[in-house]
Scaffold this motif. Structure first.
Motif: not given
Ligand code: NAP
Length: 235
Positions: A167-176
């Motif tokens: 979930q954290v990765m999903r939120e943080e990496l959405a900008i890429y």
């Protein structure tokens, strides 16, 4: 477009079936990096795939213990140097040693966390820090990470953490523009499942090909329309 995938736990089970689909059936994936520890089974799996490879496609086997953090970082860096950008990452390698909680050895708990949780994190972090921009990351958790099971404390806890980390990765990496999907299979007929449920008849449960087909679909053009944080695949 020609894409590159990296699949951990690629020597058998769900991981090997995923590699098979990626390299033999996918329209865009032309290189698959396969991570597993050194073994005759791994050599045989690689040889069998290599004998069927379409022209212009390759598999790159990497013999590494993903629970050994320094060795893992080194392997990730040299694979990245060799193949370039990793577009699709499937964090699939998994370990379990089910025992009643009074018998849990800390070293074994740490090994479970290293293989199931720290390894996926380490691969993602190492590649991000090298400027790699993923298109898709699939983290394999488990239904045991949604509901803890008696006798499976270390495994269930590690998989619950994988669900949250995703979930954290999903939120943080959405900008890429990276899609991060957590996939939680139920019981699937593999060696790992035999360790968890030795008495079970494997012919009565889901097969690794079924889970691999879902991973393949996630990586296909239609996959971007599957919008779920934790996809449960079970019978
Ligand atoms: N089968 C199920 O019922 C089920 C249910 C839910 C989730 N899952 C998850 O699905 C994933 C795949 O498991 P599977 O069921 O396909 O089991 P499997 O057939 O036993 O495969 C496990 C894979 O993980 C690799 N692995 C284990 N420890 C490793 C280490 N220290 N370093 C590198 N590779 C390691 C193994 O490779 P080597 O041993 O050759 O190195 C093997 O390729 C796991 O994350 C598992 O937790 C399975």
């Amino acid at each position: 477009m020609s894409k590159t995938a990296l699949v951990t736990g690629a020597s058998r089970g769900i991981g090997l079936e995923t590699v098979r689909r990626f390299i033999l059936q996918h329209d865009e994936i032309t290189t698959v990096v396969m991570f597993a520890r050194e073994s005759e089974d791994f050599d045989a799996a690689v040889a069998e795939l290599e004998a069927q490879l379409p022209i212009g496609r390759k598999v790159v086997p990497v013999r590494v213990d993903v629970g050994d953090r320094e060795a893992l970082k080194k392997a990730v860096k040299s694979a990245h140097d060799e193949v370039g950008s990793i577009d699709i990452l499937v964090n699939n390698a998994g370990y379990t040693n089910p025992v009643p909680l009074q018998q849990v050895k800390m070293a074994d708990f740490e090994k479970t966390m290293s293989v199931n949780l720290y390894a996926p994190f380490t691969i993602v972090k190492t590649l991000l820090n090298r400027g790699n921009r993923f298109e898709l990351i699939v983290n394999i958790a488990s239904t045991a990470g949604i509901n803890g099971r008696s006798g499976w404390l270390t495994y269930s806890a590690s998989k619950a953490a994988v669900i949250n980390m995703s979930q954290v990765m999903r939120e943080e990496l959405a900008i890429y523009g990276t899609r991060v999907v957590c996939l939680s299979p139920g019981r699937t007929a593999t060696a790992l499942r035999r360790t968890l449920a030795p008495e079970e008849d494997p012919s009565t449960i889901m097969q690794p090909e079924h889970v691999a087909q879902v991973i393949y679909t996630l990586s296909s053009p239609v996959g971007r329309f599957i919008d779920s944080e934790n996809i449960v695949v079970r019978q």
